[in-house]
Enzyme design. Structure first.
Site, PDB file in Angstrom:
ATOM      1  N   HIS A 120      -3.959  -2.130  11.995  1.00 28.50           N
ATOM      2  CA  HIS A 120      -4.730  -2.977  10.580  1.00 28.50           C
ATOM      3  C   HIS A 120      -6.288  -3.349  10.203  1.00 28.50           C
ATOM      4  CE1 HIS A 120      -0.374  -1.276   9.962  1.00 28.50           C
ATOM      5  NE2 HIS A 120      -0.293  -2.531  10.750  1.00 28.50           N
ATOM      6  N   ASP A 157       3.524   4.028  15.683  1.00 29.36           N
ATOM      7  CA  ASP A 157       4.018   2.680  14.757  1.00 29.36           C
ATOM      8  C   ASP A 157       4.200   2.868  13.882  1.00 29.36           C
ATOM      9  OD1 ASP A 157       3.239  -0.327  15.483  1.00 29.36           O
ATOM     10  OD2 ASP A 157       3.513  -0.134  13.698  1.00 29.36           O
ATOM     11  N   HIS A 159       4.220   1.213  11.152  1.00 31.85           N
ATOM     12  CA  HIS A 159       3.445   0.979  10.221  1.00 31.85           C
ATOM     13  C   HIS A 159       1.877   1.633   9.985  1.00 31.85           C
ATOM     14  CE1 HIS A 159       5.274  -2.394  10.814  1.00 31.85           C
ATOM     15  NE2 HIS A 159       5.661  -2.658   9.574  1.00 31.85           N
TER      16      HIS A 159
END
Length: 300
Positions: A120, A157, A159
């Site tokens: 991220h 993952d 996300h």
């Protein structure tokens, strides 16, 4: 030999209300040693990544402000961690771990970081417990050194790997593949080279079939000479943030598919652990441990 990046600093230091998710960085090495999957010889303590390498991926001004603890309160809130010198030091050590893993993977076929998977982190900002992007930094290192010409990032993952997608949006030598919860964080998704959004509640059979539909095709079409694997275990049904319904067996089979594909095609692989937020820490550690067990079984 399976080489694993780990340092006591991976689990230190965070305020008490952030301690639970970090316990895995202490418990996972202990479990692997206790059961005999690895010995102390498998572990290495990484060196902090240099500023010169960090700014090959991250904006110099962002790095300057991060290093100087000058992020705004809003920027700090988006990272999810209170900003401190110790946190920055931890991050650059984790970054160094994945870069050093890349060198070991070229030698041994596979290497793994107990931490990392900080997908991220964008060029110029951090989000979602990620300040810097380890897979992006290690991929850029390989490209800069001429040690890889085509890199595939497999991000499984729960996300989306939004930061990684943004960093390599205009880099044809890196192919980003993210299979993630379509209704999960982040609300705004970036555009990976291939995104596979998943419905809430998807279970083992449907998930693994989708993965099988894409992985061999990617290997044949992308033709990577190096793979980075973000192996977050927040796909488990027990995960508080995941919204998916994979069992431990399903998550393990997911990892087997990735590792065996790379082994059979003689493509070096680095795995970073990514997220995991199950209520029971034992569920998190067991799922992560499976990734290491499989790496030993398949590659060695």
């Amino acid at each position: 030999m399976l080489k694993i990046a780990w340092s006591p600093e991976y689990a230190h230091p965070l305020p008490e209300n952030h301690r639970f998710p970090m316990l895995k960085y202490e418990l996972l090495p202990e479990q692997l040693l206790y059961e005999g999957t690895v010995t102390q010889e498998n572990f290495f303590q990484p060196s902090p990544l240099s500023e010169e390498q960090i700014v090959r991926v991250h904006a110099p001004e962002y790095w300057r402000r991060l290093r100087g603890l000058e992020l705004t309160p809003s920027e700090i809130r988006k990272t999810g961690f209170p900003l401190s010198q110790e946190l920055v030091d931890r991050e650059i050590m984790i970054m160094g771990g994945t870069v050093e893993c890349a060198a070991y993977a070229l030698e041994f076929g596979v290497a793994m970081n107990i931490a990392g998977g900080t997908h991220h982190a964008f060029t110029d900002r951090g989000e979602g417990f990620c300040l810097l992007n380890d897979n992006a930094l290690a991929a850029q290192y390989l490209l800069d050194q001429g040690k890889a010409q085509k890199i595939l990032i497999i991000d499984l993952d729960v996300h989306q790997g939004n930061g990684t997608a943004e960093i390599f949006a205009d880099e044809p030598r890196v192919f980003t593949f993210s299979m993630h919860g379509g209704n999960n964080y982040p609300l705004h998704k970036e555009k990976s080279d291939l995104d596979v959004p998943l419905p809430d509640g998807i279970g083992d059979a449907a998930y693994l079939q989708l993965l099988q539909d894409h992985l061999p095709t990617l290997m044949n079409s992308v033709k990577p000479d190096f793979v980075f694997f973000q192996s977050g275990v927040d796909v488990l049904s027990s995960d508080k943030l995941g919204k998916l319904a994979l069992t431990h067996a399903g998550c393990k089979e997911r990892d087997r598919m990735v590792l065996e594909l790379c082994y059979k095609n003689n493509v070096p692989l680095v795995a970073s652990m990514g997220g995991g937020y199950s209520t029971r820490i034992a569920d998190i550690v067991e799922a992560h441990a499976n990734t290491f067990r499989l790496a030993q079984q398949i590659f060695f």
